[in-house]
Design a protein around this motif. Structure first.
Motif, PDB file in Angstrom:
ATOM      1  N   GLU A   1       9.240  -4.897 -10.615  1.00  0.00           N
ATOM      2  CA  GLU A   1      10.454  -4.104 -10.382  1.00  0.00           C
ATOM      3  C   GLU A   1      10.882  -4.268  -8.929  1.00  0.00           C
ATOM      4  N   TRP A   2      11.493  -5.398  -8.614  1.00  0.00           N
ATOM      5  CA  TRP A   2      11.825  -5.675  -7.212  1.00  0.00           C
ATOM      6  C   TRP A   2      12.767  -4.641  -6.609  1.00  0.00           C
ATOM      7  N   GLU A   3      13.723  -4.172  -7.409  1.00  0.00           N
ATOM      8  CA  GLU A   3      14.694  -3.205  -6.858  1.00  0.00           C
ATOM      9  C   GLU A   3      14.008  -1.930  -6.366  1.00  0.00           C
ATOM     10  N   SER A   4      13.017  -1.440  -7.147  1.00  0.00           N
ATOM     11  CA  SER A   4      12.363  -0.197  -6.697  1.00  0.00           C
ATOM     12  C   SER A   4      11.450  -0.485  -5.491  1.00  0.00           C
ATOM     13  N   LEU A   5      10.832  -1.676  -5.457  1.00  0.00           N
ATOM     14  CA  LEU A   5      10.026  -2.035  -4.283  1.00  0.00           C
ATOM     15  C   LEU A   5      10.907  -2.129  -3.030  1.00  0.00           C
ATOM     16  N   TYR A   6      12.103  -2.684  -3.205  1.00  0.00           N
ATOM     17  CA  TYR A   6      13.062  -2.763  -2.093  1.00  0.00           C
ATOM     18  C   TYR A   6      13.428  -1.360  -1.605  1.00  0.00           C
ATOM     19  N   GLY A   7      13.717  -0.459  -2.551  1.00  0.00           N
ATOM     20  CA  GLY A   7      14.090   0.919  -2.207  1.00  0.00           C
ATOM     21  C   GLY A   7      12.990   1.618  -1.418  1.00  0.00           C
TER      22      GLY A   7
ATOM     23  N   ALA B   1      10.599   0.165   0.348  1.00  0.00           N
ATOM     24  CA  ALA B   1      10.360  -0.501   1.639  1.00  0.00           C
ATOM     25  C   ALA B   1      11.323  -0.006   2.710  1.00  0.00           C
ATOM     26  N   ILE B   2      12.596   0.163   2.358  1.00  0.00           N
ATOM     27  CA  ILE B   2      13.571   0.583   3.383  1.00  0.00           C
ATOM     28  C   ILE B   2      13.325   2.034   3.797  1.00  0.00           C
ATOM     29  N   GLU B   3      12.937   2.892   2.833  1.00  0.00           N
ATOM     30  CA  GLU B   3      12.656   4.294   3.200  1.00  0.00           C
ATOM     31  C   GLU B   3      11.455   4.365   4.141  1.00  0.00           C
ATOM     32  N   LYS B   4      10.449   3.537   3.853  1.00  0.00           N
ATOM     33  CA  LYS B   4       9.253   3.471   4.700  1.00  0.00           C
ATOM     34  C   LYS B   4       9.626   3.016   6.115  1.00  0.00           C
ATOM     35  N   ALA B   5      10.478   1.974   6.170  1.00  0.00           N
ATOM     36  CA  ALA B   5      10.864   1.389   7.466  1.00  0.00           C
ATOM     37  C   ALA B   5      11.673   2.377   8.307  1.00  0.00           C
ATOM     38  N   ILE B   6      12.570   3.121   7.659  1.00  0.00           N
ATOM     39  CA  ILE B   6      13.404   4.088   8.395  1.00  0.00           C
ATOM     40  C   ILE B   6      12.509   5.130   9.084  1.00  0.00           C
ATOM     41  N   LYS B   7      11.421   5.502   8.405  1.00  0.00           N
ATOM     42  CA  LYS B   7      10.495   6.492   8.978  1.00  0.00           C
ATOM     43  C   LYS B   7       9.603   5.883  10.060  1.00  0.00           C
TER      44      LYS B   7
END
Length: 455
Positions: free
Chosen positions: A3-9, A11-17
């Motif tokens: 599920e690449w789309e959910s992995l992408y989602g 990853a960006i939330e993790k990075a923002i934090k």
């Protein structure tokens, strides 16, 4: 399927934090001004005819080592167009530099790997950076964004960190001419298989890897507050010019390694074979290296792996098994702990250590690259979320399947000969605003992102 789309989602939330938690990144050594010209096919054809088509076509078959004539300049641009691949060469001839100035540009932008990464990490992500700027002219300083971006200034024997605009330098402007073309761009019977650019470097500071006195004399002081370092700009060195800069780099690496600061080398196409061999010798002093298929192929060549070097350039998309083989050879030969490979459509990372954070950092980098391609410029970390709407590259399915079959890849991760291999399919923007700086965006976001995920 993954599920690449959910992995992408995620990853960006993790990075923002986590990305803003990084306390400091040192960036050396190349900063310049990019003069961007969007090529016009009729204009280019006329220029080629005037310069002598036969000779120009000869240089479009095999790149020269540097540019000494107008025919070499036009041939090198055509080399990039025919392959849809980027290349950068030093322009040593003053008449050619004058020709480029008269040809003109459409816009001026921050250039050089350090300049681009400083604006991204400091100006957009809010991570404090210390940048090496070979010449701080008013124009160069004006291209830095606001934010925690610093250059060292020595006053009364003490080092101060100031924003480049506060440095108030009136030094030379180092200009690189960038010739951009879109996918499908036609010149005579040739058509560009994808968008890209050719760079003519017309300055004598970055091309000789000039290092400022502040960095030579007070380096230990400058790096006392950094957690990471990214080194770039070795690509224009030649057998004649490499010796002094290489000694400075080795001394800097010694200081950084003593302090336990991980250092990433952002490799770029290095025409001089001798210099490539010298870089290979010191690669083990780096924690990490980033490269694409042209650069990895050029390294395989100097390692005596001719067949593998050819294999890396034979297919489109690039054969991931050949890439993995080449990365394994490079890791074993040099001892470098992390190799980040980026190409059009997918990224791979081979690491000595294991963990999903390696893959997630690649996903964050792919989103940042898509956001940059979409907008031309990113203004905040949160804005990268908008790139979630860009579709995942369909063609990467065959790459993923090949890796599953060969290495048992699962959720983008496999174990290969004791190393971890991480894979991600990228997001492809159909009509990018610009391709300049996308490689630097990918590499710095992945390296800094991965480190931030461990904090």
């Amino acid at each position: 399927m993954v599920e690449w789309e959910s992995l992408y989602g995620n990853a960006i939330e993790k990075a923002i934090k986590s990305v803003p938690k990084v306390k400091g990144v040192l960036l050396g050594y190349n900063t310049n001004i990019d003069a961007i010209k969007y090529l016009d096919s009729r204009d280019l054809e006329e220029r080629i005819e005037r310069a002598g088509k036969e000779e120009v076509l000869r240089y479009s078959e095999k790149l020269p080592e540097k540019i000494s004539s107008i025919q070499q300049l036009l041939g090198s641009i055509l080399w990039s167009v025919r392959r849809g691949k980027a290349a950068e060469l030093f322009v040593e001839s003053c008449p050619v530099r004058f020709y480029m100035k008269r040809w003109g540009w459409d816009e001026l932008r921050m250039g050089g790997q350090v300049g681009i990464m400083a604006n991204l990490l400091g100006g957009v992500y809010g991570v404090p950076v210390i940048a090496h700027v070979p010449q701080i002219s008013r124009l160069q300083a004006s291209l830095f964004l606001d934010g925690p971006i610093y250059v060292p200034k020595v006053e009364d024997g003490k080092v101060k960190l100031v924003h480049p605009r506060e440095f108030q330098g009136d030094e030379e402007s180092c200009i690189h001419f960038i010739y951009e073309f879109p996918k499908g761009f036609k010149v005579f019977e040739f058509e560009a298989p994808r968008e890209n650019r050719f760079i003519g470097a017309a300055d004598d500071y970055n091309t000789n890897l000039f290092v400022r006195d502040e960095f030579k004399e007070t380096f230990g002081e400058i790096v006392k507050n950094v957690q990471l370092a990214i080194i770039s700009g070795l690509q224009a060195l030649t057998k004649e010019t490499y010796r002094e800069p290489m000694e400075i780099i080795k001394a800097h690496l010694e200081v950084l390694n003593e302090k336990g600061i991980p250092v990433h080398l952002e490799f770029a196409f290095t025409p001089d074979e001798f210099v490539r061999k010298e870089i290979l010798k010191i690669l083990g002093e780096f924690y990490s290296v980033g490269l694409n298929e042209v650069e990895l192929s050029s390294i395989m060549e100097v390692m005596g792996e001719r067949k593998l070097a050819e294999k890396l350039l034979a297919n489109d998309p690039v054969d991931p098994i050949a890439v993995t083989e080449a990365m394994l050879k490079l890791a074993k030969e040099t001892g470098v702990k992390r190799i980040h490979f980026h190409t059009y459509g997918y990224y791979l990372a081979l690491t000595e250590y294991k963990g999903e954070h390696v893959r997630d950092a690649l996903l964050f980098a792919a989103l940042a690259a898509a956001a940059k391609a979409m907008k031309g410029n990113i203004t905040s970390l949160e804005e990268i979320r908008e790139a979630l709407s860009v579709p995942v590259n369909e063609k990467a399915k065959q790459i993923e399947e090949a890796l599953i079959k060969e290495y048992g890849l699962e959720n983008g991760i496999a174990e290969v000969e004791g190393y971890q291999l991480a894979f991600v399919p990228t997001k492809i923007v159909a009509k990018p605003k610009s391709t300049v700086g996308i490689g630097d965006t990918i590499s710095s976001s992945a390296f800094v992102g991965e480190f931030s995920f461990t904090l």
